[in-house]
Design a protein around this motif. Structure first.
Motif, PDB file in Angstrom:
ATOM      1  N   GLU A  72      11.959  14.738   5.549  1.00 39.94           N
ATOM      2  CA  GLU A  72      11.311  14.816   6.857  1.00 39.94           C
ATOM      3  C   GLU A  72      10.519  16.110   6.999  1.00 39.94           C
ATOM      4  O   GLU A  72       9.416  16.121   7.568  1.00 39.94           O
ATOM      5  CB  GLU A  72      12.354  14.707   7.967  1.00 39.94           C
ATOM      6  N   ARG A  75       7.345  15.562   5.065  1.00 40.82           N
ATOM      7  CA  ARG A  75       6.419  14.679   5.806  1.00 40.82           C
ATOM      8  C   ARG A  75       5.734  15.431   6.947  1.00 40.82           C
ATOM      9  O   ARG A  75       4.533  15.286   7.163  1.00 40.82           O
ATOM     10  CB  ARG A  75       7.178  13.486   6.377  1.00 40.82           C
ATOM     11  N   PRO A  80       2.883  11.557   4.532  1.00 39.60           N
ATOM     12  CA  PRO A  80       3.731  10.577   3.859  1.00 39.60           C
ATOM     13  C   PRO A  80       3.866  10.854   2.359  1.00 39.60           C
ATOM     14  O   PRO A  80       2.906  11.287   1.709  1.00 39.60           O
ATOM     15  CB  PRO A  80       3.006   9.243   4.107  1.00 39.60           C
ATOM     16  N   THR A  82       4.210   9.581  -1.331  1.00 38.75           N
ATOM     17  CA  THR A  82       3.973   8.398  -2.155  1.00 38.75           C
ATOM     18  C   THR A  82       4.209   8.642  -3.639  1.00 38.75           C
ATOM     19  O   THR A  82       3.977   7.753  -4.459  1.00 38.75           O
ATOM     20  CB  THR A  82       2.544   7.861  -1.945  1.00 38.75           C
ATOM     21  N   VAL A 122      11.945   7.549   0.369  1.00 37.56           N
ATOM     22  CA  VAL A 122      10.472   7.624   0.411  1.00 37.56           C
ATOM     23  C   VAL A 122       9.824   6.257   0.247  1.00 37.56           C
ATOM     24  O   VAL A 122       8.608   6.119   0.425  1.00 37.56           O
ATOM     25  CB  VAL A 122       9.916   8.599  -0.660  1.00 37.56           C
ATOM     26  N   ASP A 125       7.277   4.950   2.885  1.00 37.95           N
ATOM     27  CA  ASP A 125       5.945   5.549   2.820  1.00 37.95           C
ATOM     28  C   ASP A 125       5.093   4.847   1.766  1.00 37.95           C
ATOM     29  O   ASP A 125       3.897   4.593   1.967  1.00 37.95           O
ATOM     30  CB  ASP A 125       6.037   7.043   2.478  1.00 37.95           C
ATOM     31  N   ALA A 129       1.686   2.433   2.270  1.00 39.29           N
ATOM     32  CA  ALA A 129       0.427   2.759   1.587  1.00 39.29           C
ATOM     33  C   ALA A 129       0.031   1.684   0.583  1.00 39.29           C
ATOM     34  O   ALA A 129      -1.098   1.716   0.060  1.00 39.29           O
ATOM     35  CB  ALA A 129       0.561   4.100   0.879  1.00 39.29           C
TER      36      ALA A 129
END
Length: 249
Positions: A72, A75, A80, A82, A122, A125, A129
């Motif tokens: 967090e 982020r 985000p 990836t 994760v 995220d 995407a």
């Protein structure tokens, strides 16, 4: 934000630090994560000095609450996530008959549950995407086995198998999952422990490596960077052996 964001675990030194720096050179913003956030300062500073973007993160990857808080923080600062490079790990040299339940559980918590937790956290995220890269750092010991390393080598074998299963499950979402099992890589905590423990002369060790040199963290980082970009978009579920030919497939 136009750049991609990665988290590299165990990135205060060694292979993790090299992977973090290499990804940063590719224009990726990097969350540099280790058990002790303060130890990440050198890696973060090196990335910033080279013009990259990085943030230090402290977490126990085997603890979901700790890992979640670090993600967090990443982020909030960078966006985000990836790309995840699951490099954090612990080694073990206990003879099989001397292994305790507690030691076994600890090694598996870090080496197997850690990558599971980090990737799971994760994954939303990446799905959002429709793109993601997971690189698990396993070990050549997970391919060959090793004397007095049953706990460690079996945990790394689990990482290899987990990679294959993740790749099949995540593929429809544009997410690739691969693993790199390093061989003898100098400049890492584990390699130094191995050398000190077994007292194997370098010239003897080199005879087991066809290219006749020890690995370096950058050797692993170069493969990691390739697996994290568009050039490897059709490569998933693979074991990319960066070991100088010590293990061939």
């Amino acid at each position: 934000m136009s750049y991609k964001v990665a988290i590299v675990t165990g990135a205060a030194a060694g292979i993790g630090a090299a992977c973090a720096k290499r990804l940063a050179r590719e224009g990726v913003a990097v969350g540099v994560l280790d058990l002790d956030e303060a130890r990440c300062a050198d890696t973060v500073q090196a990335i910033k000095d080279a013009g990259g973007t990085a943030i230090a993160l402290g977490a126990d990857v085997s603890n979901r609450a700790s890992a979640s808080a670090a993600i967090e923080k990443c982020r909030d600062a960078l966006g985000p996530v990836t790309i995840i490079v699951n490099n954090a790990g612990v080694t073990d040299f206990t003879k099989f008959e001397d292994l305790t339940d507690e030691r076994w559980d600890f090694v598996y918590a870090v080496n197997v549950r850690g990558p599971m937790i980090m990737t799971q956290l994760v994954l939303p995220d990446m799905k959002a995407a429709n793109w993601g890269r997971v690189v698990n750092i396993s070990s050549s010991s997970g391919q060959t086995g090793a004397i007095n390393m049953i706990c460690y080598s079996s945990s790394k074998g689990a990482v290899i198998t987990m990679t294959r299963s993740m790749a099949q499950e995540f593929g429809p979402y544009g997410i690739t999952v691969n693993n790199i099992p390093p061989g003898s890589v100098m400049g890492t905590i584990m390699s130094e422990e191995n050398r000190d423990r077994f007292q194997i002369p370098t010239e003897v060790l080199l005879q087991t490596i066809p290219v006749r040199r020890m690995g370096e963290p950058d050797d692993i980082a170069n493969a990691c960077a390739w697996l994290c970009d568009e050039r490897s978009q059709y490569v998933t579920g693979q074991t990319i052996g960066v070991n100088g030919g010590r293990v061939v497939s």
